[in-house]
Write an enzyme that holds these catalytic residues in place. Structure first.
Site, PDB file in Angstrom:
ATOM      1  N   TYR A 148       0.836  -1.201   0.000  1.00  7.56           N
ATOM      2  CA  TYR A 148       0.000   0.000   0.000  1.00  7.56           C
ATOM      3  C   TYR A 148       0.872   1.253   0.000  1.00  7.56           C
ATOM      4  O   TYR A 148       2.000   1.241   0.490  1.00  7.56           O
ATOM      5  CB  TYR A 148      -0.945   0.012   1.209  1.00  7.56           C
ATOM      6  N   HIS A 163       2.671  -7.755  10.845  1.00  5.78           N
ATOM      7  CA  HIS A 163       3.253  -7.325  12.115  1.00  5.78           C
ATOM      8  C   HIS A 163       3.158  -8.458  13.140  1.00  5.78           C
ATOM      9  O   HIS A 163       2.132  -9.129  13.248  1.00  5.78           O
ATOM     10  CB  HIS A 163       2.505  -6.111  12.663  1.00  5.78           C
TER      11      HIS A 163
END
Length: 243
Positions: A148, A163
């Site tokens: 993104y 993450h």
């Protein structure tokens, strides 16, 4: 008689990058402007709470289904992420709570301040958690997140990533890192990754595609091992005191 807990190991600053990395613009305002100090930890921070399997829901390690409506599932390339958490001697670290969060297959997070115009997936929440077994192994199922754009520079895009947050036996023992995907050319263009000046440290963040373990007509498998200490430790974003 009580004894003072031994405290945590100091961050290895020869391995981890500096807080100030001008190409990563928000680090300019986030990085310390004065000399750092180490604050003593309390017995409560070091001794508890203790995590257990009873805090996990039955679908916590399945991001394809844990947000989906009945009979539905998340959209995108299906993957399994497998790995092992070890210490610097290669011994598995069991009962480690791992939390994960990520963008959907289109590169969008389910967050109120998300500015990317890619659509949300109504059946994908983007987070989950799993506990390592007694030998340090873990596994979760998800969709591969998309890259993104982000407002760092006009042409800057984040590579696909997941993450990871790892907890030891207390909240003070929390480590955070990111997992990237083998073969993604955006890894080497990312200003955040560029703050790491050691190529071996960057490689420790890249999950290898394991086609031998791929589930036919279902999901590819990526392998991401995490080393907590030592010369081959995984790079952690916040390793001030550490596990």
């Amino acid at each position: 008689m009580t004894t003072k807990p031994p405290g945590y190991k100091t961050r290895d600053r020869q391995w981890h990058p500096p807080g100030l990395t001008p190409a990563y613009k928000t680090s300019v305002t986030r990085s310390p402007t004065r000399a750092l100090i180490s604050m003593p930890t309390s017995a409560g921070e070091e001794a508890g709470p203790v995590f257990g399997h009873d805090i996990l829901g039955p679908m916590d390690n399945d991001l394809i289904l844990n947000w989906a409506a009945p009979g539905e599932m998340a959209m995108g390339p299906r993957i399994l992420v497998r790995g092992r958490v070890t210490d610097d001697n290669g011994r598995g670290v069991g009962n480690t709570l791992i939390e994960v969060w990520q963008a959907n297959a289109g590169g969008r997070y389910r967050h109120a301040n998300e500015g990317y115009r890619a659509p949300l997936d109504p059946n994908f929440g983007g987070y989950g958690r799993v506990m390592t077994d007694a030998e340090g192994y873990y596994e979760f199922r998800t969709v591969q997140p998309g890259p993104y754009p982000w407002p760092n520079g006009m042409m800057d895009w984040r590579p696909s990533h997941i993450h990871f947050s790892l907890f030891g036996h207390s909240f003070a023992q929390r480590l955070i890192t990111q997992m990237y995907f083998e073969g993604d050319p955006l890894i080497w263009m990312c200003p955040i990754v560029g703050g790491i000046d050691d190529a071996e440290a960057i490689k420790s963040l890249v999950a290898a595609l394991d086609m031998a373990e791929t589930l036919p007509m279902d999901a590819r498998v990526y392998r991401f091992d995490i080393v907590l200490r030592g010369r081959r430790q995984t790079f952690f974003e916040n390793r001030w005191e550490g596990l």
